[in-house]
Motif scaffolding. Structure first.
Motif: not given
Length: 838
Positions: A104-107, A495-502, A507-511, A513-515
């Motif tokens: 898979t490629t999504g979240p 670094k471990l999850d550059p596409n912010q899949r997990f 996490l979406d609110k405070y990450n 890199y997810a913005k």
């Protein structure tokens, strides 16, 4: 009991009186109508018509249809946070987890028992990994008192295995229902004295990263991953296995003492903090005044057991406990009953039991009979031990000013944690565990958010922080202040999850890199998000577009209007209605507004077609005997009007059609051909009545729609691959571009279907439509025709009532497969009837 019996008698008497009154009024009304012959005929005619329409609806539809869509909506124990994911898997092996991640490629979201209360285990349209079947014990070392387990195992399942070995879990929550992976992900704690969070008892982790790699993390190898994953809320990777330190099972005796809150810190320091015999301890701080506290401790003992059960039975009945919580929630009177009646009675007996039994509580004792209108929720605040005297008045003020229905406040002690990047105990703290009751409506949710933000400011003013497994109401600024090492956590995650899949809602609110610009644009776009169930529910609504088209084509072909299958049309509408409601009944929350709308338009259609059935099979058939081969110009205009109407409603609401000009056009049509005068005037009068009524009715509906509903959104938004072949036009607008993706807006309804067919011929990939990952499509094909499809759900087959050689098939498919699906259909000479844009 006599009072209750008397009340029932009174209510029964009043009920009989009301029935008698209604019966008398109805009887008088009927007598009056019967005495006035001019009223009797229309009254009974109307009554007969109502019964006729009722019977038409009752004998139509498909009540036996029993197919339902898979429920992919996840929620937590509070029932406040429904989140629909793309797919749910329940792996039993590491290879299944690795394969799911790689394919898979999504979240990706990860969940266990779903006891976190703010969306920490789910994310929209994600691949959700439900770990609860990944629950084996890998190894037990009785010499080192260590155990290695798969992360989906519950504490209770471990207890059943280690209790016969006289071993006990070193640190866990008060309740045993939680999974080990979940407990580690939130860096849990319990009532254990002399310890901090669970990280101090975790020896090693096996973690699966975003690219499917399996790594070992401990204090010697990949220590940064170890420190980030524990208390990392599933953002670093899937915790597959954990090795934990165990301790001996011992007998413990219960002690309790009530004191003023200002004496608690001194009492704790003297009697609890350094007492090696104390295993469990907590303080019950009594609302609503928060001025008294009961210390409850369990200390090692050699006394005989008063409670000989090794663990609490799993089939225990908690009827009394759940009802006692209901009593306490009554208000201040309930709090008084608890403080001066329930607790004193409960703590009378001297109790000696096994440590494992005291650690095997079940959350069922907290579960109310229903969470529909009200629910019970937790919050937790970590305050440095030296600051609790100054914090409690601030906490009390927030609760009292906002009339928070606090059921219980439990104080637990925790030593500092200097390892976890998202540590909630940078200093020695008291944890204030708040158990409160709230409503489930939006107003109640907004109030909770308001006072939670106020409480967060109070916590920060005392150099404290709050626990993240609960509602993520804190602002980004508050979060960064409360968790100053979060930057280390998110840097490693990136670094471990550059596409912010997990990811998940927390996490979406405070990450940081997810913005991205799409996330911001979605929030700004008023009509971006649409309810996914409407892609299925709108199918019967669209039938009221297809069927007039069939009727217009039927007339244009020269067939007798009286032969049009009106009842089949009614039956088909209610079949689509029944199927749509059944399909969405389990997978989505009930969409009451849409259901009501479908009922209203369905009844309207049944009344219209029901009247036409009566007319066309009597008067219409009689006058059809006088019809000639050539139609009158008026009849041709009638056909033209029906065709114009059917074309119009493909893109515009039916009530905006201009009916009256067509009546004028029919009456002013100049006759040049030989035709039947009788048939001409019969059709003209029928058309005039029909379009006059629709003109009047449309004005009512338009007024009601504009006063009740907002103007419907005429654009649908998509996230698609960033390709140069998409050109802006009147019906396609490019909103934003970001690297390999862009957001576009397309005009809805018929135009949307046409644009999807156009895009299927280009190298475009769709990632999301209006925040959804699935969409319904209907096709028209020959009955003998069939196509092979993969990963596409066939919802049902439907009739084309005017052509038995054709069939309509409705599919539900992932949006990313929409364009390839359309391309495949066209290569097989299958007509794409409509793409249902919610």
């Amino acid at each position: 009991m006599k009072k209750i019996y008397r009340l029932i008698q009174i209510l029964f008497v009043y009920f009989i009186k009301i029935i008698k009154f209604l019966y008398t009024r109805i009887k008088k009304s009927i007598r009056y109508i019967n005495s006035k012959k001019r009223l009797a005929i229309p009254f009974y005619s109307f009554l007969a018509f109502v019964i006729y329409i009722f019977l038409l609806i009752q004998f139509s539809g498909d009540p036996a249809f029993d197919k339902t869509l898979e429920n992919k909506t996840l929620n937590d124990v509070t029932k406040l946070n429904p989140i629909q994911v793309n797919k749910i898997i329940e792996p039993k092996t590491v290879n299944e987890i690795v394969s799911a991640i790689k394919n898979t490629t999504g979240p990706i979201s990860i969940g266990g028992g779903k006891y976190s209360m703010g969306g920490q285990t789910a994310f929209e349209n994600s691949l959700h990994i439900d770990m609860r079947l990944f629950n084996k014990i890998v190894n037990i070392d009785t010499t080192k008192k260590q155990i290695t387990v798969q992360a989906g195992i519950r504490w209770r399942d471990i207890q059943k295995v280690i209790d016969p070995l006289n071993l006990s879990i070193k640190i866990m929550q008060t309740y045993s229902n939680f999974t080990v992976g979940g407990a580690i992900s939130v860096n849990c704690h319990g009532r254990y004295i002399g310890h901090g969070p669970i990280i101090s008892s975790v020896l090693e982790l096996k973690i699966i990263t975003a690219n499917g790699d399996i790594i070992i993390a401990n204090r010697d190898v990949n220590q940064d991953v170890f420190n980030a994953a524990i208390g990392g809320y599933g953002g670093i990777g899937v915790i597959a296995e954990a090795t934990l330190q165990l301790v001996d099972n011992v007998k413990v005796e219960r002690f309790h003492e009530v004191m003023p809150i200002e004496d608690y810190k001194a009492y704790f320091d003297k009697n609890i903090r350094s007492n090696e015999n104390v295993v469990f301890q907590n303080g019950n701080l009594y609302p609503p005044k928060y001025d008294k506290i009961m210390s409850v401790s369990w200390q090692k003992t050699t006394k005989p057991l008063t409670d000989k059960d090794r663990l609490i039975p799993e089939d225990e009945n908690y009827w009394l406990e759940s009802h006692m919580a209901g009593v306490v929630s009554w208000g201040n009177s309930g709090k008084w009953i608890r403080e001066y009646t329930i607790d004193p009675l409960y703590y009378i007996p001297k109790t000696v039991r096994w440590r494992n039994k005291e650690a095997s509580y079940d959350v069922k004792e907290l579960e109310p009979s229903s969470r529909e209108k009200t629910t019970y929720v937790l919050q937790e605040y970590f305050i440095p031990v030296e600051n609790i005297k100054s914090f409690i008045p601030k906490m009390s003020a927030v609760f009292q000013n906002n009339k928070v229905n606090v059921i219980n406040v439990s104080l637990r002690h925790a030593l500092p944690d200097h390892e976890s990047y998202l540590s909630w105990a940078r200093k020695e703290v008291f944890a204030f565990v708040i158990y409160y009751k709230q409503g489930t409506n939006q107003e109640a949710k907004d109030l909770v958010k308001k006072w939670t933000l106020e409480m967060t400011d109070a916590i920060l003013s005392e150099n404290g922080t709050w626990y993240l497994p609960y509602q993520p109401h804190a602002t980004v600024e508050q979060f960064q202040k409360g968790y100053p090492d979060s930057n280390k956590y998110f840097e490693l995650k990136n670094k471990l999850d550059p596409n912010q899949r997990f990811t998940n809602k927390l996490l979406d609110k405070y990450n940081p890199y997810a913005k991205n610009i799409f996330a911001e644009e979605k929030k700004k776009t008023k009509d971006y998000f649409r309810a996914e169930e409407q892609t299925v529910l709108t199918v019967p609504e669209w039938y009221l577009v297809y069927n007039p088209k069939e009727y217009a084509n039927y007339l244009e072909s020269g067939k007798n209007p009286s032969d049009f299958p009106f009842y089949k049309s009614i039956d088909e509408y209610w079949k689509l209605y029944d199927r749509s409601l059944k399909l969405t009944s389990k997978a989505y929350p009930e969409n009451g507004e849409y259901k009501t709308m479908l009922q209203v338009i369905g009844v309207s259609m049944t009344m219209e077609y029901g009247a036409k059935i009566l007319y066309e099979n009597t008067i219409g058939r009689f006058f059809s005997l006088f019809a000639e081969e050539k139609s009158s110009e008026s009849e041709k205009v009638i056909i033209e009007a029906q065709k114009a109407y059917s074309d119009f409603i493909y893109q515009t609401a039916w009530y905006e059609f201009k009916f009256l000009p067509w009546i004028t056009k029919v009456w002013t049509a100049s006759e040049k051909s030989d035709h039947s005068i009788l048939r001409k005037w019969e059709r003209t009068f029928l058309f005039t009545i029909e379009f006059s009524f629709k003109a009047f009715y449309s004005q009512l509906i338009e007024w009601a729609a504009k006063s009740t509903y907002e103007t419907p959104a005429d654009k649908i938004y998509l996230i698609v691959s960033n390709v140069d072949s998409i050109k802006e036009s009147k019906d396609i607008k490019i909103i934003k571009r970001d690297r390999d993706k862009m957001m576009i807006a397309i005009t809805r309804w018929e135009v949307f279907t046409k644009k999807m067919i156009e895009l299927s011929k280009q190298d475009v990939k769709i990632f999301e439509i209006s925040g959804n990952d699935e969409i319904a499509v209907s096709t028209i094909m020959n009955k003998s025709q069939d196509i092979k499809l993969q990963d596409i759900k066939l919802l049902y087959q439907s009739r084309i009532v005017t052509d038995e050689k054709l069939k309509r098939i409705v599919y539900l498919l992932p949006v990313e497969k929409l364009l390839p699906f359309i391309k495949n259909l066209q290569s097989n000479n299958v007509t794409v009837e409509h793409v249902y844009d919610y």
